[in-house]
Design an enzyme around this catalytic site. Sequence first.
Site, mmCIF file in Angstrom:
data_model
loop_
_atom_site.group_PDB
_atom_site.id
_atom_site.type_symbol
_atom_site.label_atom_id
_atom_site.label_comp_id
_atom_site.label_asym_id
_atom_site.label_seq_id
_atom_site.Cartn_x
_atom_site.Cartn_y
_atom_site.Cartn_z
ATOM 1 N N ASN A 106 0.558 -1.426 -0.192
ATOM 2 C CA ASN A 106 0.194 0.054 0.125
ATOM 3 C C ASN A 106 1.561 1.563 -0.037
ATOM 4 O O ASN A 106 1.300 1.409 0.665
ATOM 5 C CB ASN A 106 -0.429 0.079 1.347
ATOM 6 C CG ASN A 106 -2.241 0.983 1.243
ATOM 7 O OD1 ASN A 106 -2.486 1.936 0.279
ATOM 8 N ND2 ASN A 106 -1.907 1.448 2.775
ATOM 9 N N HIS A 108 1.329 4.695 0.703
ATOM 10 C CA HIS A 108 0.917 5.985 1.918
ATOM 11 C C HIS A 108 1.454 7.973 1.713
ATOM 12 O O HIS A 108 2.513 7.656 1.494
ATOM 13 C CB HIS A 108 1.062 5.365 3.479
ATOM 14 C CG HIS A 108 -0.185 6.298 4.427
ATOM 15 N ND1 HIS A 108 -1.697 5.936 4.797
ATOM 16 C CD2 HIS A 108 0.214 7.177 5.713
ATOM 17 C CE1 HIS A 108 -1.651 7.137 5.564
ATOM 18 N NE2 HIS A 108 -1.208 8.129 5.997
ATOM 19 N N SER A 135 5.480 6.745 2.678
ATOM 20 C CA SER A 135 5.803 5.506 2.599
ATOM 21 C C SER A 135 4.355 3.871 1.727
ATOM 22 O O SER A 135 4.347 4.947 1.065
ATOM 23 C CB SER A 135 4.860 5.056 4.042
ATOM 24 O OG SER A 135 5.707 6.246 4.956
ATOM 25 N N ASP A 144 -2.758 1.040 8.376
ATOM 26 C CA ASP A 144 -1.091 1.789 7.925
ATOM 27 C C ASP A 144 0.006 1.468 8.813
ATOM 28 O O ASP A 144 0.694 2.137 8.693
ATOM 29 C CB ASP A 144 -1.424 2.955 7.617
ATOM 30 C CG ASP A 144 -2.778 3.210 6.821
ATOM 31 O OD1 ASP A 144 -2.772 2.415 5.548
ATOM 32 O OD2 ASP A 144 -3.261 4.668 6.827
HETATM 33 C C1 GRF Z 1 -1.913 8.785 -2.771
HETATM 34 O O1 GRF Z 1 -1.436 9.481 -2.174
HETATM 35 C C2 GRF Z 1 -2.297 7.340 -1.645
HETATM 36 O O2 GRF Z 1 -1.347 7.209 -1.664
HETATM 37 C C3 GRF Z 1 -3.597 7.609 -1.238
HETATM 38 O O3 GRF Z 1 -4.736 8.141 -2.459
HETATM 39 C C4 GRF Z 1 -3.574 9.334 -3.602
HETATM 40 C C5 GRF Z 1 -4.183 8.928 -4.515
HETATM 41 O O4 GRF Z 1 -4.407 9.075 -6.003
HETATM 42 N N1 GRF Z 1 -4.046 7.053 -0.401
HETATM 43 P P1 GRF Z 1 -4.254 8.553 -7.537
HETATM 44 O O5 GRF Z 1 -5.177 7.781 -7.299
HETATM 45 O O6 GRF Z 1 -3.027 7.890 -7.332
HETATM 46 O O7 GRF Z 1 -3.699 9.719 -7.953
#
Ligand code: GRF
Length: 197
Positions: A106, A108, A135, A144
């Site tokens: 994942n 983050h 991360s 997370d």
């Molecule tokens: C990323 O920052 C991810 O970590 C978070 O949501 C965002 C997704 O952005 N959980 P995208 O859909 O790749 O533009």
Amino acid sequence: MQKLVVLISGTGSNLRALLEASEDAEFPARVVAIGADREADGLLLGEEFGIPTFTVPFTAYPDRDAWGAALIEQVRQWEPDLVILSGLMRLVPPAVVDAFSPHLINTHPAYLPEFPGAHGVRDALAAGVEQTGASLIVVDNSVDGGPIIAQERVPVLPDDTESTLHDRIKPVERRLLIQAVLDIANSHLDLKELSRS
Ligand code: GRF
């Protein structure tokens, strides 16, 4: 060649970066399917890059476990080596973790364990910190809190809004993700070992 299934909820800009990286014939991984929990804009990338997509709408199931079971079924069909949650804005139920972890990772937008959860960028801003980060983790049954694969600091600037800060964090997330996919595919990174230590 490593097979990747990427799960999204949003625009999929991190997914786009991965798709672009994997257009390079030397890149040792390919996205074989893109899945979402809703009608996410990022599903259009499937058309653009010629990758199959699927949707398992969260709201179509009576509870998280039933949704998770349907998600497992869809993802398994692609026999992925790695499942990437790239902006999937849902906690996955334990059965999903059992099915794919440690090959379930994942991205983050914060420097974990700081600011876990759905609002990592907003929470960092609200806390008034001078730096936050990005991360990449192995997904476990915590929020997370899984083993950290890679992370990097990103400064918070005085005029930052949630959107400007997030826009500066995302390129770092992309870099970490692409490097980790490379390292996993080239056996320089062993998620099983990382999860044991
Ligand atoms: C990323 O920052 C991810 O970590 C978070 O949501 C965002 C997704 O952005 N959980 P995208 O859909 O790749 O533009």
